[in-house]
Design an enzyme around this catalytic site. Sequence first.
Site, PDB file in Angstrom:
ATOM      1  N   GLU A   1     -16.118   9.508  20.548  1.00  0.00           N
ATOM      2  CA  GLU A   1     -17.107   9.697  21.620  1.00  0.00           C
ATOM      3  C   GLU A   1     -17.160   8.472  22.527  1.00  0.00           C
ATOM      4  O   GLU A   1     -18.205   7.833  22.639  1.00  0.00           O
ATOM      5  CB  GLU A   1     -18.505   9.899  21.013  1.00  0.00           C
ATOM      6  CG  GLU A   1     -18.625  11.003  19.996  1.00  0.00           C
ATOM      7  CD  GLU A   1     -19.909  10.890  19.164  1.00  0.00           C
ATOM      8  OE1 GLU A   1     -20.517   9.807  19.099  1.00  0.00           O
ATOM      9  OE2 GLU A   1     -20.300  11.907  18.585  1.00  0.00           O
TER      10      GLU A   1
ATOM     11  N   GLY B   1     -17.572   6.216  25.812  1.00  0.00           N
ATOM     12  CA  GLY B   1     -18.232   6.311  27.111  1.00  0.00           C
ATOM     13  C   GLY B   1     -17.824   5.130  27.974  1.00  0.00           C
ATOM     14  O   GLY B   1     -16.948   5.223  28.836  1.00  0.00           O
TER      15      GLY B   1
ATOM     16  N   TYR C   1     -30.594  -5.620  29.316  1.00  0.00           N
ATOM     17  CA  TYR C   1     -29.736  -6.066  28.213  1.00  0.00           C
ATOM     18  C   TYR C   1     -29.247  -7.502  28.397  1.00  0.00           C
ATOM     19  O   TYR C   1     -28.331  -7.917  27.691  1.00  0.00           O
ATOM     20  CB  TYR C   1     -28.491  -5.170  28.106  1.00  0.00           C
ATOM     21  CG  TYR C   1     -28.755  -3.683  28.064  1.00  0.00           C
ATOM     22  CD1 TYR C   1     -29.525  -3.112  27.051  1.00  0.00           C
ATOM     23  CD2 TYR C   1     -28.217  -2.844  29.034  1.00  0.00           C
ATOM     24  CE1 TYR C   1     -29.740  -1.743  27.018  1.00  0.00           C
ATOM     25  CE2 TYR C   1     -28.431  -1.472  28.999  1.00  0.00           C
ATOM     26  CZ  TYR C   1     -29.196  -0.923  27.991  1.00  0.00           C
ATOM     27  OH  TYR C   1     -29.393   0.431  27.957  1.00  0.00           O
TER      28      TYR C   1
ATOM     29  N   CYS D   1     -40.449  -6.540  43.465  1.00  0.00           N
ATOM     30  CA  CYS D   1     -41.482  -7.517  43.134  1.00  0.00           C
ATOM     31  C   CYS D   1     -41.608  -7.739  41.647  1.00  0.00           C
ATOM     32  O   CYS D   1     -42.602  -7.380  41.022  1.00  0.00           O
ATOM     33  CB  CYS D   1     -42.797  -7.099  43.761  1.00  0.00           C
ATOM     34  SG  CYS D   1     -42.684  -7.273  45.535  1.00  0.00           S
TER      35      CYS D   1
HETATM   36  C1  LIG Z   1     -24.045   6.263  23.651  1.00  0.00           C
HETATM   37  C2  LIG Z   1     -23.270   6.988  22.624  1.00  0.00           C
HETATM   38  C3  LIG Z   1     -21.873   6.989  22.678  1.00  0.00           C
HETATM   39  C4  LIG Z   1     -21.078   6.231  23.705  1.00  0.00           C
HETATM   40  O1  LIG Z   1     -21.191   4.860  23.567  1.00  0.00           O
HETATM   41  P1  LIG Z   1     -20.242   3.903  24.443  1.00  0.00           P
HETATM   42  O2  LIG Z   1     -20.647   2.548  24.023  1.00  0.00           O
HETATM   43  O3  LIG Z   1     -20.529   4.164  25.859  1.00  0.00           O
HETATM   44  O4  LIG Z   1     -18.844   4.223  24.070  1.00  0.00           O
HETATM   45  C5  LIG Z   1     -21.194   7.718  21.707  1.00  0.00           C
HETATM   46  N1  LIG Z   1     -21.853   8.403  20.752  1.00  0.00           N
HETATM   47  C6  LIG Z   1     -23.197   8.424  20.678  1.00  0.00           C
HETATM   48  C7  LIG Z   1     -23.845   9.198  19.599  1.00  0.00           C
HETATM   49  C8  LIG Z   1     -23.942   7.722  21.602  1.00  0.00           C
HETATM   50  O5  LIG Z   1     -25.273   7.729  21.518  1.00  0.00           O
END
Ligand SMILES: *Cc1c(COP(=O)(O)O)cnc(C)c1O
Length: 423
Positions: free
Chosen positions: A273, A275, A315, A343
């Site tokens: 997964e 991102g 962050y 602000c």
């Molecule tokens: C946010 C998230 C991701 C992606 O995380 P990245 O750091 O962007 O790769 C994958 N799986 C789950 C369950 C997430 O909450």
Amino acid sequence: MDHFQYRHGILHAEDVSIPDIAAAIGTPFYCYSAATMTRHYNVLTGSLDGTGAKVCYAVKANSNQAVIRTMVELGAGADVISGGELTRALAAGASPDDVVFAGPGKTRDELAQALAIGIYQFNVESEQELRLLNAVAVEMGKVAPVSIRVNPDVDAGTHEKITTGRKQNKFGIPIDRAMDIFALGAELPGVAMLGVAVHIGSQITDLAPFEESFDRALGLVDELRAAGHDIRRCNLGGGLGIPYGGETPPPPEEYGRMVKRMTANRQLDLVLEPGRVLVGNAGILVARVVYEKHEGRRFIIIDAAMNDLIRPAMYDSWHDIVPVVEAAPDAPMTEADVVGPICESGDTLAKGRPMPPLAPNDLIAVRSAGAYGAVMASTYNSRPLVAEVMVRGDQYAVIRPRQTIDDLIALDQPPPWQQAELE
Ligand SMILES: *Cc1c(COP(=O)(O)O)cnc(C)c1O
């Protein structure tokens, strides 16, 4: 490697000049490079060659339809965290068979929505969720494909707010409770207990925590199989970090090699997964200098702010900030705070950053803003959401028009007792 480079001293996205886009649509705007996304996707999937892993793009990193569509056209599925993201992913062309639904707070409506569509997998994060999913599935005459997200109690070594795999975090089921949950699931007619899932956090720059969490997940798969469960899937999550500045995250090739080594000959269908690693360095935020102020300290005040890109405030993250017209090699660099007009003192995109001389109306680019940028934007201070642009080769397109203040005000609705006065 990304496709934001200077050509003859002018920053370009692929073959398009950034000042040209700014002249046409104004500032601030997000600009994404399709070639960079494609490259990152191909490097990652190339490193997983032969594993058959399903790569489900984590839509929350950047959920513009054009970005999801780019991923889908490359062959990605989607990892979604809400019913809204599920709808968005399908609208962008993702196949339900390639959708994984994660998140600790899926509502009954969201579970029913996903069951009706028939997604690849629910990553279930609690016993109550498992029981509710079962009940809804039975009502609908369905069987939900389930992986249990376990919390392996591994410290990802990342920022406090994006670490998710320690036992004090809200995510998943403690790994030592997993056996009981699978035993429970085996008795429930509305769920098929197919696999184990882990995801320990984001912007992880070291392989060791991944390896530790995969090791625990795979150990659990072995135990579950020994106990008679037919475990076929393992979901290894996302979280691979990117270089914003000084970080040296493992290259995707190394990550892929580790995944291959750990999962070889295990007869598991893998899901990843990712991102940030796919889209983070494929986007920049372009802004204009409004003022510069030297009062003991140098402040560069730009027209983008924390509402447009909240990562530094939220962050403490570091983003490279560069002038769109390249500074002369001998230009004096002096330390500046790059700040927005909001602000709040937290509205600081960079602190004490060596910057070349800049004048009002000069353009600057905040790099590595493709992930968790536009998606986290708000309209705080009544600042409309900025435009988003995608570049491909020598073309660009506005993939989200700039919101207007009228759009924003129109979202509010006066109560009946005030309407008369307004008319
Ligand atoms: C946010 C998230 C991701 C992606 O995380 P990245 O750091 O962007 O790769 C994958 N799986 C789950 C369950 C997430 O909450």
